[in-house]
Scaffold this motif. Sequence first.
Motif, PDB file in Angstrom:
ATOM      1  N   THR A   1       0.819  -1.068  -0.007  1.00  0.00           N
ATOM      2  CA  THR A   1      -0.216  -0.009  -0.160  1.00  0.00           C
ATOM      3  C   THR A   1       0.756   1.253  -0.025  1.00  0.00           C
ATOM      4  N   HIS A   2       2.060   1.207   0.183  1.00  0.00           N
ATOM      5  CA  HIS A   2       2.981   2.144   0.219  1.00  0.00           C
ATOM      6  C   HIS A   2       4.293   2.311  -0.377  1.00  0.00           C
ATOM      7  N   SER A   3       4.057   2.735  -1.750  1.00  0.00           N
ATOM      8  CA  SER A   3       5.285   2.524  -2.449  1.00  0.00           C
ATOM      9  C   SER A   3       5.613   3.685  -3.302  1.00  0.00           C
TER      10      SER A   3
ATOM     11  N   ASN B   1       2.812   7.999  -3.395  1.00  0.00           N
ATOM     12  CA  ASN B   1       2.640   8.315  -1.840  1.00  0.00           C
ATOM     13  C   ASN B   1       3.419   9.479  -1.561  1.00  0.00           C
ATOM     14  N   CYS B   2       3.209   9.933  -0.273  1.00  0.00           N
ATOM     15  CA  CYS B   2       3.886  11.016   0.526  1.00  0.00           C
ATOM     16  C   CYS B   2       3.581  12.269  -0.373  1.00  0.00           C
ATOM     17  N   GLY B   3       2.799  12.312  -1.497  1.00  0.00           N
ATOM     18  CA  GLY B   3       2.572  13.533  -2.137  1.00  0.00           C
ATOM     19  C   GLY B   3       3.375  13.571  -3.312  1.00  0.00           C
TER      20      GLY B   3
ATOM     21  N   ILE C   1       5.846  16.814   5.320  1.00  0.00           N
ATOM     22  CA  ILE C   1       7.180  17.360   5.967  1.00  0.00           C
ATOM     23  C   ILE C   1       8.191  17.873   4.475  1.00  0.00           C
ATOM     24  N   TYR C   2       7.552  17.540   3.403  1.00  0.00           N
ATOM     25  CA  TYR C   2       8.338  17.893   2.296  1.00  0.00           C
ATOM     26  C   TYR C   2       8.119  19.198   1.720  1.00  0.00           C
ATOM     27  N   THR C   3       8.924  19.846   0.885  1.00  0.00           N
ATOM     28  CA  THR C   3       8.544  20.934  -0.027  1.00  0.00           C
ATOM     29  C   THR C   3       7.977  20.578  -1.147  1.00  0.00           C
TER      30      THR C   3
ATOM     31  N   THR D   1      -1.879  10.174   3.910  1.00  0.00           N
ATOM     32  CA  THR D   1      -0.849  11.136   4.268  1.00  0.00           C
ATOM     33  C   THR D   1       0.395  10.758   4.886  1.00  0.00           C
ATOM     34  N   HIS D   2       1.418  11.463   4.601  1.00  0.00           N
ATOM     35  CA  HIS D   2       2.881  11.306   5.328  1.00  0.00           C
ATOM     36  C   HIS D   2       2.582  12.506   6.051  1.00  0.00           C
ATOM     37  N   MET D   3       2.025  12.417   7.282  1.00  0.00           N
ATOM     38  CA  MET D   3       1.641  13.730   8.309  1.00  0.00           C
ATOM     39  C   MET D   3       2.893  14.623   8.394  1.00  0.00           C
TER      40      MET D   3
ATOM     41  N   SER E   1      -0.172   7.071   6.502  1.00  0.00           N
ATOM     42  CA  SER E   1       0.940   6.413   6.153  1.00  0.00           C
ATOM     43  C   SER E   1       2.107   6.139   6.940  1.00  0.00           C
ATOM     44  N   HIS E   2       2.850   4.981   6.964  1.00  0.00           N
ATOM     45  CA  HIS E   2       3.778   4.731   7.845  1.00  0.00           C
ATOM     46  C   HIS E   2       3.830   5.069   9.263  1.00  0.00           C
ATOM     47  N   HIS E   3       2.914   4.507   9.996  1.00  0.00           N
ATOM     48  CA  HIS E   3       2.577   5.014  11.345  1.00  0.00           C
ATOM     49  C   HIS E   3       3.633   5.061  12.141  1.00  0.00           C
TER      50      HIS E   3
ATOM     51  N   SER F   1       5.626  -0.954   2.255  1.00  0.00           N
ATOM     52  CA  SER F   1       7.277  -1.128   2.337  1.00  0.00           C
ATOM     53  C   SER F   1       7.846   0.378   2.276  1.00  0.00           C
ATOM     54  N   ASP F   2       7.299   1.303   1.898  1.00  0.00           N
ATOM     55  CA  ASP F   2       7.895   2.479   1.729  1.00  0.00           C
ATOM     56  C   ASP F   2       9.167   2.437   1.208  1.00  0.00           C
ATOM     57  N   GLY F   3       9.484   1.542   0.356  1.00  0.00           N
ATOM     58  CA  GLY F   3      10.890   1.242  -0.263  1.00  0.00           C
ATOM     59  C   GLY F   3      11.007   2.055  -1.337  1.00  0.00           C
TER      60      GLY F   3
HETATM   61 ZN    ZN Z   1       6.481   9.195   3.548  1.00  0.00          ZN
END
Ligand code: ZN
Length: 528
Positions: A93-95, A122-124, A219-221, A247-249, A277-279, A406-408
């Motif tokens: 679910t998180h790639s 993911n992560c925006g 957290i990202y620009t 969301t990557h919060m 995401s990735h809690h 995985s967030d790999g």
């Molecule tokens: Zn993330």
Amino acid sequence: MDQDQSGALRVVRQHRGTQYNISFLRKKENHMSQLTIRNVNILDGTGTEAFYGDVTIEDGRITGVGDATGSVTNNTTEIDGDGLHLAPGFIDTHSHDDGAFFRHPGMEFKLAQGVTSVVTGNCGFSAVPASAHMDSAKASGGILAGIQAGFTDLEGYFEAVLQNKPAINNMMLTGHNTVRSIVVGHEQRAPTREELRKMRALVEQQLEQGSCGFSTGLIYTPGKWSETEEIIELASAANLHNALYTTHMRNEGDRLLEAVEETLTIGQESDVHVHISHHKSAGQPNWGKVRASLERVDEALKLGQRVTLDVYPYTAGSGRMIEYFNLEKINRTFAEVIQLASCAAFRHYEGRMLVDIAKEEAIDITDLVKKILTAPGGEKTICVHFIIDEKDIETNLAHADMMVGSDGIPDLRGRPHPRLFGTFPRVLGKYVRERGILSLPEAVRRMTSLSAETFGLQDRGKIQAGYWADLVLFDPATIIDTATYDNPKQEPTGISLVVVNGNIALQNGQHSGAGAGKMLRYRREAFG
Ligand code: ZN
């Protein structure tokens, strides 16, 4: 006369022209699309205990589950499952594989884990929407590296990916950082009303084409410069399609609970299903906070809000090193837990802890951080940082709405975080078999049907007649990751067969190169 087999067969048919030969040809054509897997313990993905039987497959879909004795013709490929466990293919679910579909269409690092579908964007950060004046890979800081071709939307991206015959399926989110980069650029300000309208139109376009939702990486620009109101407005677009907000919060450490509060508010105001995401709770002083965070999620669930989460089973995170540091005021404590994954400027640092390099070179660790990040190409450095408590991983995995992602980061140079190769077998080997944190059928449910239902992968995530035949055959007694921080590019053990859309993709360690992956549209018919 044609020398190849099909040519020869055509000649036979022309000469004899009998019914027999025509049906022989048909059978020959069907040969590859019929598959029976016998003698397996079936974990159907719903969370129920395994049951013994056979699974039959035709034209990519499961046609029968149970006893296949007598129902098989001699044109079917048969595999003896030898009493191993057969589960639906795992869903990551998180790639961040948007670009990997171009750079590594064989997706060996996912297939070998039993992963048959990924959620990208993911992560925006997503490959689409894209604009001629912006390089998506660059805007993502290189995380999406590999993207080729001149597409601008989901349709175009799908078409370009399919040219490469991808090994696995892909469902995509639409990223906030990507959309904001296109419309507002990298300016630190709120969008004008007109810019917000344009951003929303871009999000809506992707959703209409089949994106499963809107993702942020706050957290990202440039995402971190957005106010909650901006996210509510954009997440509301997902409401129209009954899609997701992931969301990557904004904070996963000191202000984790405030960030969870913001996420739940966004979900309530936009009336969309939120997925965290990735809690985690990052940084030693915050360890244990995931319990309070999950209690807050449970309260929201009780009130009827739709909330789900995912986690990766490792105590280290990974990402672009430059995102974690203010060069004016370098955080020494954080620098001390960093190992370098990929470092173009200093390849000989890869795989080493900053503390060890600093000691060897007799320089202060904060100067070392500055040296790495300000070197040519230094901004692309990917680091691995040990910031998570082992107990928190177990707390997370014990929660019934926790999926596995995985967030790999699919950068195979250097030493990537081992989660790229090991996530799913690690959950099944370490947390199910060794630690007993959750049962095998429950772990499989959270890697399959729960993920498919949440992310809208239609007719996937269960072993059931009519469902797509995405399958993984494994031994629960031996399955385990072998990728380590020092030696991360290692395929796991204990998985003997992976089937994607009815085609054998991996068997006994051999990748078949079948390239049977499809580009998926949210809760709609798969496209391919
Ligand atoms: Zn993330």
